[in-house]
Enzyme design. Structure first.
Site, PDB file in Angstrom:
ATOM      1  N   ARG A  61      -0.706   6.530   7.641  1.00 22.93           N
ATOM      2  CA  ARG A  61      -0.954   6.631   6.536  1.00 22.93           C
ATOM      3  C   ARG A  61      -1.475   8.378   6.024  1.00 22.93           C
ATOM      4  O   ARG A  61      -1.254   8.809   4.671  1.00 22.93           O
ATOM      5  CB  ARG A  61      -1.676   5.773   5.718  1.00 22.93           C
TER       6      ARG A  61
ATOM      7  N   LYS B  76       1.056  -1.361  -0.222  1.00 23.27           N
ATOM      8  CA  LYS B  76       0.132   0.088   0.110  1.00 23.27           C
ATOM      9  C   LYS B  76       0.813   1.324  -0.267  1.00 23.27           C
ATOM     10  O   LYS B  76       0.523   1.936   0.048  1.00 23.27           O
ATOM     11  CB  LYS B  76      -0.899  -0.008   1.211  1.00 23.27           C
TER      12      LYS B  76
ATOM     13  N   GLU C 273       7.773   2.009  -6.110  1.00 21.87           N
ATOM     14  CA  GLU C 273       7.247   1.734  -4.504  1.00 21.87           C
ATOM     15  C   GLU C 273       7.532   2.909  -4.101  1.00 21.87           C
ATOM     16  O   GLU C 273       8.100   4.027  -4.372  1.00 21.87           O
ATOM     17  CB  GLU C 273       8.710   0.968  -4.723  1.00 21.87           C
ATOM     18  N   ASP C 274       7.403   2.896  -2.561  1.00 11.58           N
ATOM     19  CA  ASP C 274       7.620   3.926  -1.489  1.00 11.58           C
ATOM     20  C   ASP C 274       9.109   3.952  -0.984  1.00 11.58           C
ATOM     21  O   ASP C 274       9.449   5.078  -0.909  1.00 11.58           O
ATOM     22  CB  ASP C 274       6.372   3.562  -0.437  1.00 11.58           C
TER      23      ASP C 274
ATOM     24  N   PHE D 266      13.088   4.993  11.021  1.00 10.52           N
ATOM     25  CA  PHE D 266      11.567   4.563  10.728  1.00 10.52           C
ATOM     26  C   PHE D 266      10.761   5.101  10.116  1.00 10.52           C
ATOM     27  O   PHE D 266      10.318   6.133  11.137  1.00 10.52           O
ATOM     28  CB  PHE D 266      10.770   3.508  11.417  1.00 10.52           C
TER      29      PHE D 266
ATOM     30  N   ASP E   2      14.574   0.278   1.704  1.00 10.87           N
ATOM     31  CA  ASP E   2      15.559   0.256   2.940  1.00 10.87           C
ATOM     32  C   ASP E   2      16.457  -1.016   2.741  1.00 10.87           C
ATOM     33  O   ASP E   2      17.600  -0.449   2.240  1.00 10.87           O
ATOM     34  CB  ASP E   2      14.891  -0.770   3.854  1.00 10.87           C
ATOM     35  N   THR E   3      16.527  -1.984   2.696  1.00 12.02           N
ATOM     36  CA  THR E   3      17.975  -2.544   2.694  1.00 12.02           C
ATOM     37  C   THR E   3      18.001  -3.666   1.278  1.00 12.02           C
ATOM     38  O   THR E   3      19.009  -3.882   1.281  1.00 12.02           O
ATOM     39  CB  THR E   3      17.079  -4.293   3.138  1.00 12.02           C
ATOM     40  N   GLY E   4      16.725  -3.340   0.086  1.00 12.74           N
ATOM     41  CA  GLY E   4      16.671  -4.049  -1.167  1.00 12.74           C
ATOM     42  C   GLY E   4      16.153  -4.887  -1.279  1.00 12.74           C
ATOM     43  O   GLY E   4      15.884  -5.396  -2.331  1.00 12.74           O
TER      44      GLY E   4
HETATM   45  P1  5GP Z   1      13.628  -3.714   2.029  1.00  8.37           P
HETATM   46  O1  5GP Z   1      13.255  -5.070   1.806  1.00  8.37           O
HETATM   47  O2  5GP Z   1      14.169  -2.789   1.400  1.00  8.37           O
HETATM   48  O3  5GP Z   1      13.859  -4.046   3.587  1.00  8.37           O
HETATM   49  O4  5GP Z   1      12.028  -2.974   2.709  1.00  8.37           O
HETATM   50  C1  5GP Z   1      10.979  -2.510   1.900  1.00  8.37           C
HETATM   51  C2  5GP Z   1       9.712  -1.962   2.293  1.00  8.37           C
HETATM   52  O5  5GP Z   1       9.179  -2.259   3.931  1.00  8.37           O
HETATM   53  C3  5GP Z   1       9.053  -1.251   1.803  1.00  8.37           C
HETATM   54  O6  5GP Z   1       8.449  -0.800   1.065  1.00  8.37           O
HETATM   55  C4  5GP Z   1       8.551  -0.501   3.259  1.00  8.37           C
HETATM   56  O7  5GP Z   1       6.729  -1.474   2.508  1.00  8.37           O
HETATM   57  C5  5GP Z   1       9.082  -1.360   3.764  1.00  8.37           C
HETATM   58  N1  5GP Z   1       9.917  -0.149   5.218  1.00  8.37           N
HETATM   59  C6  5GP Z   1      11.153  -0.404   5.171  1.00  8.37           C
HETATM   60  N2  5GP Z   1      11.343   0.886   5.671  1.00  8.37           N
HETATM   61  C7  5GP Z   1      10.208   1.414   6.080  1.00  8.37           C
HETATM   62  C8  5GP Z   1      10.772   2.955   7.090  1.00  8.37           C
HETATM   63  O8  5GP Z   1      11.187   4.041   7.375  1.00  8.37           O
HETATM   64  N3  5GP Z   1       9.233   2.921   7.022  1.00  8.37           N
HETATM   65  C9  5GP Z   1       8.018   2.133   6.696  1.00  8.37           C
HETATM   66  N4  5GP Z   1       6.550   2.963   6.968  1.00  8.37           N
HETATM   67  N5  5GP Z   1       7.965   0.648   5.646  1.00  8.37           N
HETATM   68  C10 5GP Z   1       9.308   0.960   5.892  1.00  8.37           C
HETATM   69 MG    MG Z   2       4.550  -0.786   5.745  1.00 11.10          MG
HETATM   70 MG    MG Z   3       6.934  -0.654   0.249  1.00  9.96          MG
END
Ligand code: 5GP
Ligand code: MG
Ligand code: MG
Length: 202
Positions: free
Chosen positions: A184, A53, A118-119, A171, A122-124
């Site tokens: 949101r 979302k 995508e929003d 965060f 973070d780690t990717g």
């Molecule tokens: P990743 O797999 O890159 O670590 O995390 C990606 C997903 O985790 C993002 O698409 C998002 O939905 C969620 N996410 C990662 N960091 C944050 C953050 O700081 N805030 C929020 N609300 N969601 C995050």
């Molecule tokens: Mg979320």
């Molecule tokens: Mg996301």
């Protein structure tokens, strides 16, 4: 930015540390990203794939900008839209498993230029997993636009093709990014504080 410089919903007043990116700045950055995307895909059709979302605000605002450029400039990109839903976080912790929990039949993306919207990266790991899934349906090309990219030691090294802002390793919530579905309904991108995390814990 300090909270009292901008308008914040009353119900979140005590739950935020600061405003990281005010909504006006988000709007401006998106205008520029739209321009870059239209330049790359000029005349070629594009399927914009919204990652729900968290990506929905960025998606609608980015597409509105692209549509505006389609109307008002020589450049023009035919647009189609699609949606996919992923879930990975509970509280501010990654749950480990990244699940696809909804969306259209991805086979429709075969042979298309796909722009994943995508929003946040973070780690990717979420994006790498999604790209893996998408490559299987053989699109013509895949580009990724992420509004935010976190600077973190946990990064697997993935960088999106279009990035809005690089942010510190906290965060963040707002502009469709949530903490357990809350925040949101906040226009700015903000850092949540300890009280907010406690109040809205799962
Ligand atoms: P990743 O797999 O890159 O670590 O995390 C990606 C997903 O985790 C993002 O698409 C998002 O939905 C969620 N996410 C990662 N960091 C944050 C953050 O700081 N805030 C929020 N609300 N969601 C995050
Ligand atoms: Mg979320
Ligand atoms: Mg996301």
């Amino acid at each position: 930015y300090p909270l009292d410089l901008f308008c914040i919903p009353k119900h979140y007043e005590n739950d935020l540390e600061n405003i990281l990116i005010p909504s006006g700045l988000i709007t401006d950055r998106i205008e520029r990203l739209a321009r870059n995307i239209v330049q790359e895909f000029n005349e070629e059709g594009l399927v914009a794939l919204c990652v729900l979302k968290g990506g929905y605000k960025f998606f609608t605002d980015l597409l509105d900008r692209i549509k505006m450029l389609n109307r008002n400039t020589e450049m023009s990109v035919p647009l189609a839209v699609d949606f996919i839903r992923l879930k990975s976080y509970v509280d501010d912790k990654q749950s480990g498993e990244i699940e696809v929990i909804g969306g259209d039949n991805l086979e429709n993306l075969k042979g298309k230029n796909v722009l994943v919207v995508e929003d946040i990266i973070d780690t990717g790991r979420t994006m790498l997993k999604l790209l893996d899934i998408l490559h299987n349906v053989k699109p013509k090309c895949i580009r990724v636009a992420s509004l935010l990219v976190k600077r973190t030691e946990r990064s697997v090294g993935y960088k999106p093709d279009y990035a809005g802002f690089e942010i510190p390793d906290s965060f963040v919530v707002g502009y469709a990014l949530d903490y357990n579905e809350y925040f949101r309904d906040l226009n700015h991108i903000c850092v949540i504080n300890e009280q907010g995390k406690k109040k809205y814990a799962a």
